[in-house]
Design a protein around this motif. Structure first.
Motif, PDB file in Angstrom:
ATOM      1  N   HIS A  28       0.835  -1.186   0.000  1.00  9.66           N
ATOM      2  CA  HIS A  28       0.000   0.000   0.000  1.00  9.66           C
ATOM      3  C   HIS A  28       0.881   1.251   0.000  1.00  9.66           C
ATOM      4  N   LEU A  29       0.349   2.317  -0.581  1.00  6.40           N
ATOM      5  CA  LEU A  29       0.947   3.637  -0.428  1.00  6.40           C
ATOM      6  C   LEU A  29       0.413   4.219   0.864  1.00  6.40           C
ATOM      7  N   ALA A  30       1.337   4.737   1.680  1.00  9.85           N
ATOM      8  CA  ALA A  30       0.940   5.272   2.981  1.00  9.85           C
ATOM      9  C   ALA A  30       1.441   6.700   3.105  1.00  9.85           C
ATOM     10  N   LEU A  31       0.509   7.624   3.370  1.00  8.08           N
ATOM     11  CA  LEU A  31       0.832   9.016   3.623  1.00  8.08           C
ATOM     12  C   LEU A  31       0.442   9.308   5.066  1.00  8.08           C
ATOM     13  N   THR A  32       1.440   9.739   5.883  1.00  7.74           N
ATOM     14  CA  THR A  32       1.203   9.936   7.307  1.00  7.74           C
ATOM     15  C   THR A  32       1.660  11.324   7.710  1.00  7.74           C
ATOM     16  N   VAL A  33       0.810  12.042   8.463  1.00 12.51           N
ATOM     17  CA  VAL A  33       1.152  13.350   9.028  1.00 12.51           C
ATOM     18  C   VAL A  33       1.029  13.222  10.540  1.00 12.51           C
ATOM     19  N   THR A  34       2.142  13.465  11.250  1.00  9.69           N
ATOM     20  CA  THR A  34       2.181  13.292  12.702  1.00  9.69           C
ATOM     21  C   THR A  34       2.620  14.580  13.352  1.00  9.69           C
ATOM     22  N   ASP A  35       1.935  14.972  14.447  1.00  5.95           N
ATOM     23  CA  ASP A  35       2.346  16.162  15.190  1.00  5.95           C
ATOM     24  C   ASP A  35       2.398  15.833  16.665  1.00  5.95           C
ATOM     25  N   ASP A  36       3.019  16.752  17.435  1.00  6.83           N
ATOM     26  CA  ASP A  36       3.136  16.566  18.885  1.00  6.83           C
ATOM     27  C   ASP A  36       2.299  17.589  19.629  1.00  6.83           C
ATOM     28  N   SER A  87      -5.609   9.581  17.984  1.00  5.00           N
ATOM     29  CA  SER A  87      -5.240  10.661  18.890  1.00  5.00           C
ATOM     30  C   SER A  87      -5.963  10.489  20.201  1.00  5.00           C
ATOM     31  N   THR A  88      -5.310  10.942  21.237  1.00  8.37           N
ATOM     32  CA  THR A  88      -5.952  11.118  22.536  1.00  8.37           C
ATOM     33  C   THR A  88      -5.555  12.488  23.037  1.00  8.37           C
ATOM     34  N   PRO A  89      -6.405  13.141  23.805  1.00  2.44           N
ATOM     35  CA  PRO A  89      -6.071  14.492  24.270  1.00  2.44           C
ATOM     36  C   PRO A  89      -4.727  14.530  24.988  1.00  2.44           C
ATOM     37  N   GLY A  90      -3.839  15.469  24.518  1.00  2.66           N
ATOM     38  CA  GLY A  90      -2.534  15.650  25.135  1.00  2.66           C
ATOM     39  C   GLY A  90      -1.423  14.821  24.542  1.00  2.66           C
ATOM     40  N   SER A  91      -1.697  13.992  23.526  1.00  2.00           N
ATOM     41  CA  SER A  91      -0.655  13.103  22.984  1.00  2.00           C
ATOM     42  C   SER A  91      -0.451  13.281  21.485  1.00  2.00           C
ATOM     43  N   GLY A  92      -0.898  14.376  20.892  1.00  2.00           N
ATOM     44  CA  GLY A  92      -0.678  14.606  19.483  1.00  2.00           C
ATOM     45  C   GLY A  92      -1.668  13.879  18.610  1.00  2.00           C
ATOM     46  N   VAL A  93      -1.506  14.063  17.272  1.00  2.00           N
ATOM     47  CA  VAL A  93      -2.430  13.477  16.292  1.00  2.00           C
ATOM     48  C   VAL A  93      -1.603  12.801  15.203  1.00  2.00           C
ATOM     49  N   SER A  94      -2.135  11.642  14.748  1.00  2.00           N
ATOM     50  CA  SER A  94      -1.534  10.942  13.613  1.00  2.00           C
ATOM     51  C   SER A  94      -2.624  10.706  12.583  1.00  2.00           C
ATOM     52  N   VAL A  95      -2.436  11.289  11.373  1.00  5.28           N
ATOM     53  CA  VAL A  95      -3.382  11.118  10.276  1.00  5.28           C
ATOM     54  C   VAL A  95      -2.706  10.220   9.240  1.00  5.28           C
ATOM     55  N   ARG A  96      -3.338   9.060   8.955  1.00  5.80           N
ATOM     56  CA  ARG A  96      -2.724   8.099   8.041  1.00  5.80           C
ATOM     57  C   ARG A  96      -3.698   7.768   6.913  1.00  5.80           C
ATOM     58  N   VAL A  97      -3.211   7.889   5.669  1.00  2.00           N
ATOM     59  CA  VAL A  97      -3.982   7.555   4.473  1.00  2.00           C
ATOM     60  C   VAL A  97      -3.292   6.378   3.804  1.00  2.00           C
TER      61      VAL A  97
END
Length: 696
Positions: free
Chosen positions: A626-634, A668-678
């Motif tokens: 699969h092609l995976a595009l991931t955007v992760t923040d803190d 994501s959980t509050p206080g632990s950042g977000v990970s968006v994966r396509v």
């Protein structure tokens, strides 16, 4: 003076005292009755003053132990002392006699209860025989002690020891055989009002008994003294009492006969009179024991017969209850197939009474002609012993109404190993069940037909819906593509048209500013300001063009656009943002590349503006086909469940992922950042991965 506060003894101390007093009174009463009956028996002593053929205390003692327990044995000692008072026997001899009587009583009771299964009711012949045998054996035990003690005390001539021993055995046996059954039979008797016929018969028996006793043992002169066969006239009365009135009647008659016989014999009348009193009492002893045993055996046989009849009646009622069980058809056939009996359910369903069908062949009455061979074949299997039970379904004609469908079970009963004596037919009416089964089967077939039709309709509707969904998706894709193409066109126009013109204006303004500066004209500053504003407009135009057309139309455009996106975020928002791609991931479909870019752009913008993120990472890679595009923040994270319904950005990202057939996962959980994966299958991107890296 009695103290008012005298303490009472505890209950545990009072109870034994009460029990002891109760036991003492019982022993005293037993000793008194024992002593009185002993004196009556010793009144007829012959060889010695302490020896008699009539010893009721042995029967009384055995009755008391059987009825009230062994703890009353001291009453035997006291009773012997009371009964032998005045006979001149020494105390030691009397105590020895008591030892023998105690041993006799306890041994006979133990043998009867523990080893013979004795029933005090004497309702079995084995109980009578056990009392006769064991009681006679117990008399031998007592005879060992009594005559020996009397002989040692000099109460009789030692030469008469054999005669005394025999009289002792006969006297004790008489007490056990004659008097103990009398006491056992009448214990617990409560007077009741008998039926008039029973009372009349009892009165006739009593009158007849008294008349015969007077004739045999009285002074009427009808019977010659010593004529022994005359005593046989009393046996029919004993049989009558035993068979008609049971144990109580038998013991009552034997008591009356024994009293009459002793009375007449002592007075020198009746068939037992001999030259000596001892010979007369021996004759009475034989008669009394024979008539007592005979009547007891007859009464026990009567009781056993009544029990057998009651058991038979109970079994008959049980069988009838089984035959008449509601809902079950039962018929009993003989070996030839003729009806012997039918239950009420059979009569009720067929309309024929048992009397009407008794003796007639079952197959001729209750089997349809077209099924007769089948039923006869099953019955023949039972006759030949090929089977013990057969089952089949057959119609059952009725006197009125339509035939019933019955499930039959035929069971063979055999007189010997092979010979068929009876056949038990048990049937259950399955007409309604069969009709219900047929209706259920038809309903099931109809339901299956409707399900098939509905399935076809649903399949057609589903196909139409899928086609509509596909068309809607195609239209959405087309709209997005048109919008993206229009944005790219506008971007290119801004870049190639307006941007170039503004660039030219900025160049002219710069040249003008230099000329004015050379001429030292005061408006030089204005010309420089114009050049700065036009240059800024050129930069904004280029940024707008890049936003409207971020991805080049070649396969490498997505990677370059994501790299530019990371650079822009660093420059605009001052956030540490990087793009990482371990291997080239070419995307040949420009629409697919633009949608992936827009999803990444939305995720990055949300993190920069709303999540207070300090670090951002954009990844593009191949993972498991699969092609995976991931955007992760803190950043501070978010509640995905709440944001999914309220956030416009999340809905736009999901819509774009749905349009290109990709999967979108937000962790994501509050206080632990977000990970968006396509994730998107590689087949949709036609990848050509190369071992190169591009990090920014």
């Amino acid at each position: 003076m009695i103290p008012s506060a005298m303490p009472l003894p505890p209950a545990s101390a009072r109870a034994p005292s009460h029990e002891f007093r109760r036991l003492s009174w019982q022993i005293a009463l037993f000793a008194l009755v024992y002593g009185l009956t002993a004196q009556i028996g010793l009144h007829y002593s012959s060889t010695a003053s302490n020896v008699t053929l009539i010893w009721p205390p042995s029967g009384l003692a055995l009755f008391v132990v059987l009825r009230f327990g062994w703890r009353l044995w001291p009453g035997i000692v006291l009773g012997d002392l009371l009964g032998n008072a005045g006979t001149g026997a020494p105390l030691a001899a009397v105590l020895g006699i008591s030892v023998g009587n105690i041993v006799e009583t306890l041994a006979v009771a133990m043998l009867l209860v523990r080893f013979c299964g004795f029933h005090p009711g004497l309702d079995r012949a084995r109980d009578v025989l056990a009392l006769l045998v064991v009681g006679s054996g117990g008399a031998l035990l007592s005879a060992i002690f009594g005559p020996t003690c009397l002989a040692l005390a000099g109460a009789f001539d030692p030469g008469l020891f054999g005669t005394v021993f025999l009289q002792w055995v006969m006297g004790d046996a008489t007490g056990v055989i004659v008097f103990c059954p009398l006491l056992l039979a009448w214990t617990g008797w409560r007077p009741t009002r008998p039926a008039p016929a029973v009372a009349a018969e009892a009165a006739v028996l009593l009158i007849t008994l008294l008349v015969v006793c007077e004739a045999v043992f009285g002074g009427l002169g009808l019977i010659r003294s010593g004529y022994y066969p005359a005593a046989l006239a009393l046996f029919p009365l004993a049989v009558w009492a035993a068979l008609r009135f049971g144990l109580r009647g038998a013991t009552a008659v034997t008591l009356v006969v024994s009293i009459a016989a002793v009375w007449g014999t002592v007075d020198g009348r009746g068939p037992f009179v001999e030259a000596t009193g001892f010979d007369s009492l021996v004759r009475w002893w034989v008669f009394a024991n024979v008539i007592t045993v005979t009547s007891l055996l007859l009464a026990a046989s009567r009781a056993e017969r009544h029990r057998a009849e009651a058991d038979l009646a109970a079994q008959r009622d049980f069988v009838s209850a089984i035959l008449d069980v509601q809902g079950a058809l039962v018929a009993v056939l003989d070996g030839d197939g003729s009806v012997l009996r039918a239950n009420r359910a059979f009569e009720g369903l067929t309309g024929f009474t048992a009397e009407e069908i008794r003796g007639r062949r079952f197959c001729e009455l209750f089997v349809a002609p077209h099924e007769r061979d089948k039923v006869e074949g099953h019955l023949e299997m039972l006759r030949l012993g090929l089977s013990q039970r057969v089952r089949y379904d057959a119609g059952l004609p009725r006197r009125q109404g339509d035939p019933l469908l019955v499930s039959w079970s035929n069971t063979a009963l055999r007189a010997g190993r092979r010979q068929l004596s009876h056949v038990i037919l048990t049937g259950i009416d399955i007409t309604e069940r069969t009709q219900a089964t047929a209706a259920l089967r038809a309903a099931r077939h109809d339901l299956e037909r409707r399900v098939r039709e509905r399935t076809r309709e649903l399949a057609a509707t589903n196909a139409e819906l899928e086609a509509e969904i596909g068309e809607r998706r195609r239209l959405e894709q087309a709209i997005i593509e048109v919008a993206e193409h229009e944005q790219m066109r506008i971007g290119q126009e801004l870049h190639d048209g307006l941007g170039q013109q503004l660039t030219a204006v900025a160049f002219i303004a710069e040249v003008l500013a230099r000329k004015l500066s050379a001429l030292a004209i005061p408006e030089t500053a204005d010309a420089a300001r114009i050049e700065q504003l036009v240059s800024a407009a050129v930069s904004q135009t280029r940024q707008l063009a890049r936003g409207l057309a971020p991805v080049d139309l070649d396969a490498e455009g997505l990677m370059a656009a994501l790299d530019d996106l990371a650079t822009t975020v660093r420059d605009v928002f001052g956030i540490d943002c990087h793009f990482h791609c371990a291997a080239r991931v070419p995307v040949h479909d420009s629409a697919l590349a633009i949608n992936l870019y827009r999803i990444a752009q939305e995720a990055v913008t949300n993190a920069a503006k709303h999540a207070a993120a300090r670090h951002l990472l954009i990844e593009l890679a191949h993972r498991e086909g699969h092609l995976a595009l991931t955007v992760t923040d803190d950043g501070r994270g978010l509640d995905v469940a709440r944001a999914a319904g309220d956030g416009m950005g999340l809905r736009i990202m999901r819509h774009r992922a749905h349009v290109i057939g990709a999967g979108l996962v937000i962790d994501s959980t509050p206080g632990s950042g977000v990970s968006v994966r396509v994730t998107l299958p590689l087949a949709a991107t036609a990848p050509h991965a190369m071992p190169e890296t591009a990090d920014a």
